[in-house]
Design an enzyme around this catalytic site. Structure first.
Site, mmCIF file in Angstrom:
data_model
loop_
_atom_site.group_PDB
_atom_site.id
_atom_site.type_symbol
_atom_site.label_atom_id
_atom_site.label_comp_id
_atom_site.label_asym_id
_atom_site.label_seq_id
_atom_site.Cartn_x
_atom_site.Cartn_y
_atom_site.Cartn_z
ATOM 1 N N VAL B 42 -17.442 -1.180 -0.013
ATOM 2 C CA VAL B 42 -17.296 -2.168 -1.084
ATOM 3 C C VAL B 42 -18.641 -2.738 -1.502
ATOM 4 O O VAL B 42 -19.460 -3.081 -0.652
ATOM 5 C CB VAL B 42 -16.430 -3.344 -0.581
ATOM 6 N N SER B 551 26.477 8.592 8.155
ATOM 7 C CA SER B 551 25.269 9.165 7.522
ATOM 8 C C SER B 551 24.731 8.257 6.416
ATOM 9 O O SER B 551 24.808 8.597 5.237
ATOM 10 C CB SER B 551 25.529 10.578 7.003
#
Ligand code: GTP
Ligand code: MG
Lengths: 305, 638
Positions: B42, B551
């Site tokens: 940075v 499921s």
């Protein structure tokens, strides 16, 4: 396989062409109902030409969509119809019915003109026909928020772009998956520059609107721009007579909003020469970008192409 | 910027443009292309450097410069001076915060080259955007702030640059103006970086001291650093040797993108050549099928070609009518690629939600998208120490090595050999987001050696003998929705119709095959995977399989669907409102879950993801189980 000394060096234009064709084929293979936005400008001309190459001998397997404002140059409508005929593609012309009804025009309605005809018109057209992918001829070198955009650019169900949350896009692997209602804008010529476009048009002999070449045309001055008086809808000031000037356009849009440059460039090499020697950007001729510093990004978030 | 005028670059507008435009165009047409990135930590000055390169190579028009000057005063980080980063940081959020969030692609050219540069963000949070830029680059400029030296992000980016396979690395020690153009400082940083570079396998790099802000050693040699003898950054970029044709000297490979079929007389296979050269008359092989044929034509709008090379988009025609479709890879007949369904790969995770080992994801490689599950990582790499750390998953920005299993064999090459056939992206099946990127190392032995046993008695034989079409009727819904009740009724009715069926449900599976599994998310996924595999074997045996499992996750149901032959998976959603199921509470489970005695109970503290497009949907508040069963049978056997 070839020996190292027999290798072929591809030029940058050949590489760009191959990349664009690859992108178009991916879209056709992975989306349900693609469309090509065709604005009749030089970038659209190149995009259409690339599409014809990508699918030859088949015609491009999608229609052309012209989001019309009724205020384009006459010469643009002529070329549009001719190109649709020659490419064997379906041409869809869409005009926002609300803008038609209200008679929206660039003289009385200012920013609303672009908003209703183009931004809203485009959204309406995409929704009406259910297109889930739309090719656009935007280039990254045009403008600073375009420089940030992916080749496959996602839009939410209400067509918004979220610039802070774009999908990673690695190598030439494009992820075209999306939920119902979402769509993608695809920019196959993202990596082309203005010079590349001109040079390619030159090399490939691609038909373009004659307004890109200098000629004597009737003009007036408005807000520092030289505007061509293309038809009698143009409100002249009392006693004003358009002045004949040798002009041409670097970019084409609605004629009352598009600034011309004085020029004597009658051939492509001359146009390119002028472009290379000029000191201003092509977008300067467009009224739309001057509003505010980050205006394009804002417009794009709202659904402008 | 006090001495901007004094720093005017030597890159004057090409005088050839004015003198002889045709000659200029011819020259421009043959320029080579260099794609590079700037990366590093940075604020090391990446965006500023690119802004400076654009400015010095005269790519900034007057109107843009005027806007830049105004913007610099308003939101710039350099007081009254020009903030070159604003030329690149184009998003409103970036300008407000003075940082880069996403990659910007910019373009410039010099007399000999055209450049596409991607300015990548330094922030760790935006690593995925850095990788996006890096994946298409031929060269990386890694920046270091001379005051700060090598930082964690410098290491992370260097590691990624090397991993992605960028072999041209420039180490730009930036902000030399802020350290008094001190040579010792520079040498110290270069030596420090060299140690790290070697440890991660970067074989060579070109160091240079610069100031992007002041313009030292960017396009003109810096008078402030006479001790530096090397080239300026621009001179290096212009002359660095590119191995552009490396792909051409390898064997021919082309993933098929699209089958071109305008009429009955023409069938062509379109794609972008990944490596090698192809000519009419070449014997080719299509993978994974292994079928061979001969190239008859290379078709383009500009006429047939006598040869095409890596990097070109073309359409091939064959002498024989062989099966070939999107996802297949066309190779030279006598130099095919491997085909496998299990691999070791390095994965870079790019999503906020961590990797779920065992879950099915989409994997896109070349032009093929397959379902795949990613195993728990063997290890994760600490980019600072390069240590291999144990890891159960991969979090955002983590880099790890893991095994991957695809649901069908795919043609591939190691990423090192071929980016197109060895690089892949990972897509979340639910959100459709690109969540990871990977690079294949090699296929696992077991997948190469366990060849499918060609069975003499085929699945067709089994099905024909039973006089039926095999299918999986997959019931899904909340606990207590009525899955088992309706499934039982359906089975009875089918048996009465002389159909051969088998019902799999929690009871006959959880007590035996899956008794080692609990109810955590990972165990539930494994439970469903096993049920899916068993159901698949049963369809091979010609049976109509009926399953009744909650499921709850869409992606697992999708995984099972992918296992089956097309059309054989029938998803039946038993749609009962949570309130209704809870009111019935036949087994008293909801009560326990509400009391906190049962953990991970679907609907209570674990989600149920309803099917989006089930083949059949039953609203149990509208019809009885009997009617539901009839309706299902009617849909199956019309
Ligand atoms: N004095 C001096 N300042 C510099 C130099 N290069 C960059 N800067 C300043 O350092 C700050 C950060 O520069 P940026 O170019 O935004 O840094 P970056 O590496 O792009 O940052 P991120 O993209 O956010 O990671 C700005 O205020 C720049 O003006 C340099 O060579 N000398
Ligand atoms: Mg930056």
């Amino acid at each position: 396989m070839v020996a190292a000394d027999e290798t072929v060096k591809l030029t940058h234009l050949q590489r760009l062409e191959a990349e664009s064709i690859h992108i178009m084929r991916e879209v056709v293979a992975e989306t349900e109902k693609p469309v090509m936005l065709y604005s009749v400008g030089k970038d659209s001309a190149v995009m259409l030409h690339l599409a014809r190459k990508a699918f030859y001998p088949s015609p491009p397997p999608f229609p052309l969509l012209h989001v019309d404002t009724t205020w384009k140059f006459k010469a643009m409508y002529e070329l549009r119809d001719r190109m649709a005929r020659e490419s064997g593609m379906e041409l869809i012309v869409y005009q926002n019915p609300e803008a038609v009804a209200k008679g929206i025009n660039p003289f009385d309605h200012g920013a609303l003109h672009t908003d209703m005809w183009k931004t809203e018109g485009l959204k309406q057209a995409l929704d009406k026909y259910g297109f889930d992918a739309a090719f656009g001829g935007a280039r990254r070198d045009e403008e600073k928020s375009r420089a940030k955009e992916r080749i496959f650019s996602f839009r939410s169900a209400n067509h918004r772009w979220d610039p802070k949350n774009q999908r990673p896009e690695l190598w030439n692997l494009y992820n075209a998956r999306k939920a119902k209602g979402e769509s993608i804008r695809v920019f196959p010529i993202s990596n082309w520059t203005e010079l590349d476009i001109w040079q390619y048009i030159h090399l490939e002999n691609i038909p373009i609107v004659p307004l890109y070449f200098a000629n004597e045309r009737p003009t007036v001055q408005r807000n520092g721009l030289t505007i061509m008086v293309d038809d009698d809808r143009f409100p002249l000031n009392p006693g004003e007579v358009p002045e004949m000037k040798s002009i041409r356009f670097r970019t084409l849009g609605c004629y009352p909003l598009t600034g011309a440059v004085e020029s004597y460039a009658k051939t492509l090499p001359e146009v390119i020469q002028e472009m290379l020697l000029t000191t201003t950007s092509e977008r300067q001729g467009r009224a739309i970008d001057h509003d505010q510093a980050a205006s394009m990004e804002k417009k794009k978030q709202e659904g402008y192409f | 910027m006090t001495d901007m005028k004094a720093q005017e670059s030597s890159y004057k507008t090409d005088e050839l443009i004015a003198r002889d435009i045709d000659a200029y165009l011819l020259k421009h047409q043959h320029k080579s292309l260099l794609r590079f990135i700037t990366c590093g930590s940075v604020d090391d000055g990446k965006s500023t450097l690119i802004g400076r390169l654009l400015y010095d190579s005269k790519m900034i028009f007057e109107d843009q410069l005027a806007a830049l000057e105004a913007d610099s005063k308003r939101v710039g980080t350099q007081g009254q001076n020009i903030d070159f980063a604003l030329l690149v940081d184009g998003l409103a959020a970036e300008r407000e915060q003075g940082i880069t969030i996403d990659v910007a692609y910019r373009f410039f050219s010099t007399e000999n080259r055209k450049f596409i540069v991607a300015d990548t963000p330094g922030h760790e949070q935006y690593t995925r955007n850095m990788i996006t830029g890096a994946s298409t680059a031929d060269l990386a400029v890694i920046l270091i702030d001379a005051r700060k030296g090598v930082l964690t992000q410098t290491r992370r980016h260097s590691y990624l640059v090397n991993l992605i396979g960028i072999r041209n690395v420039v180490l730009a020690v930036n902000k030399m103006d802020l350290v008094g153009y001190d040579q010792d400082k520079y040498e110290e940083i270069v030596a420090d970086y060299a140690k790290f570079a070697e440890s991660i396998g970067i074989k060579a790099f070109t160091p240079m001291p610069i100031s992007g802000f002041m313009g030292d050693n960017i396009t003109t040699k810096s008078a402030n650093m006479p001790w530096y003898q090397g080239p300026t950054l621009m001179a290096h970029l212009e002359t660095v040797e590119l191995d552009v044709a490396a792909d051409q000297v390898r064997p021919f490979r082309m993933p098929v993108q699209w089958v071109n079929r305008p009429n009955l007389d023409f069938r062509g296979f379109s794609g972008l050549i990944a490596s090698g050269v192809v000519k009419p008359g070449d014997a080719v092989r299509v993978l994974p099928s292994g079928k061979t044929s001969t190239v008859t034509r290379i078709v383009t709008l500009d006429g047939d070609l006598q040869q095409a090379v890596a990097g070109q988009s073309i359409t091939l025609c064959f002498a024989d009518e062989i099966d070939c479709s999107r996802g297949d890879v066309i190779t030279l007949a006598d130099a095919p690629v491997q085909v496998a369904d299990q691999f070791e790969a390095t994965i870079v995770w790019m999503a906020d939600e961590a990797l779920t080992p065992g879950r099915a994801y989409w994997l896109k490689i070349g032009t093929q998208t397959v379902s795949a599950s990613i195993h728990a990582p063997k290890y994760q790499v600490n980019v600072n120490t390069l240590e291999h750390m144990a890891a159960k998953t991969l979090e955002l920005n983590a880099i790890g090595v893991t095994n991957i299993a695809t649901d069908r064999p795919i043609p591939f090459e190691a990423y090192e050999q071929n980016r197109t056939l060895g690089g892949f992206i990972v897509i979340d099946k639910m959100t459709n987001a690109t969540v990871g990127a990977g690079m294949i190392h090699f296929a696992l032995r077991r997948s190469q050696n366990v060849h499918w046993q060609a069975l003499d008695t085929s699945r067709e034989t089994h099905a024909n003998l039973k006089n039926q079409k095999p299918a999986v009727l997959w019931f899904t819904g909340l606990s207590g929705a009525g899955k088992s009740t309706i499934a039982n009724l359906v089975e009875k009715k089918l048996v009465r119709m002389n159909r051969h069926t088998f019902l799999l449900d929690g009871d006959n599976v959880r007590h035996g095959l899956n008794k080692d599994l609990g109810f955590t998310e990972a165990d539930r996924i494994e439970n469903i995977r096993r049920v899916g595999e068993v159901a698949k074997l049963m369809t091979d045996a010609g049976l109509i399989v009926i399953t009744a499992f909650i499921s709850p996750f869409r992606s697992e149901r999708e995984m099972v669907r992918q296992m089956m032959q097309p059309g054989e998976f029938v998803e039946i959603f038993i749609d009962t409102k949570l309130a209704d199921a809870e009111a019935r509470d036949v087994k008293g489970l909801y009560k326990k879950a509400r009391a906190g005695e049962l953990k991970n109970f679907t609907g209570i503290d674990s989600p149920y993801e309803a099917p989006e497009n089930p083949e059949i949907q039953i609203d149990t508040s509208k019809i009885t189980p009997e009617q539901a069963a009839d309706l299902i049978i009617e849909r199956l056997i019309p």
